[in-house]
Design a protein around this motif. Structure first.
Motif: not given
Ligand SMILES: [Zn+2]
Ligand SMILES: [Zn+2]
Length: 448
Positions: A96-98, A134-135, A143-146, A163-169
């Motif tokens: 699942i990707d953007g 799988k993200v 979208a990620y948080h949903a 994802p590029d737009a989401i920090p690891l933590l």
């Protein structure tokens, strides 16, 4: 040890364990028994004459497939039903990707642009048989948080790339429990994180431009490697540990792209793969991995590989669980064999041989919720590898597989040899085509 059905019934010396008269006896004198191995990152090729038996012959009795497709769900179900002899499979959703995704057309990908589509994608994937979600790299925060929330509601885990737009933590706090490779997951530990994130946000790609994404994140990786900040890292790793988040570094896959010079074109193991696979690997190596690399590129990739190893080493020292995964489907990653290479890489990264073994047995079993798997004890599932030499004195000994037991079914040394010749014959037959594309975790040949 006495195995009955698919379980270990008793463990003890020949004098202690009563062996039924009709039992098949394996002489284990001088051998070493370990739990069957778990590869936590594979991509099935779709060639059922190749992958499942090659994994088993190497003692890999469980595989976590990272890009679900109907054929792979069938493999999983057929193995469980006893109609396909292979490792137990745990299979992801399609990626699942953007949107647009950098992945090529042939890679099954669900592109989502907003929260509602993210939720719908999770529900559909679970309904279609995915064991987990799988993200991927281009998901946007809403979208990620949903997706994360929908996974929580349905009680399924999710993992994948950061994802590029989401920090690891942020991803770890949202519930992502596995982080594959060491690409975008090490920006949080850089003292230049703000600059990296600013530049990352500016990367713009069209559909299928995987190599462009790769080329543009490369300098940010170099920057992250050079600005590793131990104080930040301590905080990051402490949080990952507290969240129960796992790293699956697939160092063996990073070696292919970072250190392509280390690939040997006359590897003995190539004979287990069809000519079409061998050709595409070679083309990939020559036209993508090696072509046009300047001396500076070569040096930077060497530096990056060392930095990835150091990063995993630091995460491991801080207690973050590390799982052994290979990324079969990438050129020069061999189903089964490469897991043993990865165990060596993990030992080079500072895991003890025992810890490396655990990263391929008990730790992923726990992570995958597989009860009675990944351990050698009375009552456990009889998934075993019998080795010719002690892996605790030298981790390379895991590759010296003498015999294998998969859910109680014995693969003697003779049967194993027979399986390997059968795979070789199937590969040489020339009728096998790679039916499925992997997740293209390294740059790929772009088809016109
Ligand atoms: Zn992968
Ligand atoms: Zn990947």
């Amino acid at each position: 040890m006495l195995v009955r059905g698919n379980r270990i019934e008793a463990i003890g010396s020949a004098r202690e364990v009563r062996v039924p008269s009709d039992a098949e006896v394996v002489d284990g004198r001088g051998k070493f028994v370990v739990p069957g191995f778990i590869d936590s990152h594979v991509h099935g090729s779709g060639q059922e004459e190749i992958d499942p038996p090659l994994l088993l012959a190497n003692g890999v009795t469980t595989a976590r497939d990272m890009n679900g497709q109907p054929l792979l769900y069938q493999w999983r179900d057929r193995v469980a039903a006893g109609t396909l002899f292979g490792p137990r499979y745990v299979v992801a959703s399609s990626i699942i990707d953007g949107s647009p995704t950098p992945l090529a057309d042939g890679v099954p990908t669900i592109e989502v642009t907003n929260a509602a589509e993210g939720r719908a994608a999770v529900r559909r994937a679970v309904a279609e048989g995915a064991d987990f979600i799988k993200v991927y790299v281009r998901l946007k925060p809403d979208a990620y948080h949903a997706i994360a929330d929908e996974c929580r509601r349905l009680g399924v885990t999710f993992g994948g790339h950061t994802p590029d737009a989401i920090p690891l933590l942020e991803a770890s706090a949202a519930g992502q429990r596995s982080f594959e490779h060491v690409y975008t997951n090490w920006f949080d530990t850089s003292s230049a994180e703000n600059e990296i994130r600013r530049r990352l946000a500016k990367i713009s790609i069209k559909r299928g431009e995987y190599n462009k994404w790769f080329t543009e994140t490369h300098p940010l990786e170099v920057l992250a490697a050079r600005t590793f900040d131990p104080a930040r890292a301590r905080k990051v790793f402490r949080r990952l540990l507290a969240d129960g988040s796992h790293q699956v570094p697939t160092l063996v896959q990073h070696r292919v792209f970072d250190l392509p010079d280390s690939i040997t074109l006359h590897d003995d193991r190539l004979r287990y793969l069809p000519a079409a696979t061998r050709d595409s690997w070679r083309t990939g190596l020559e036209q993508v991995f090696l072509a046009g690399r300047t001396e500076q590129d070569v040096a930077e990739h060497r530096e990056l590989y060392r930095a990835r190893v150091r990063w995993i080493s630091a995460a491991h020292r801080a207690g973050v669980p590390v799982l052994a995964g290979t990324d079969t489907g990438t050129p020069y990653i061999y189903p089964g064999f490469s897991l043993h290479d990865e165990l060596q890489n993990l030992v080079e990264a500072g895991l003890s041989p025992m810890e490396a073994l655990q990263a391929a047995t008990s730790a992923p079993a726990r992570f995958l919720g597989l009860h009675d798997v990944g351990v050698v004890r009375q009552g456990a599932i009889a998934d075993l590898a019998v080795l010719d030499a002690d892996p605790l004195t030298d981790i390379r000994n895991t590759s010296r597989v003498h015999a294998v037991v998969a859910r109680g079914e014995l693969i003697t040394a003779d049967r194993r040899e027979h399986m390997l010749s059968h795979i070789e014959a199937a590969a040489a037959g020339g009728t096998l085509a790679t039916r499925l594309a992997g997740c293209a975790c390294t740059p790929v040949l772009q088809h016109a």
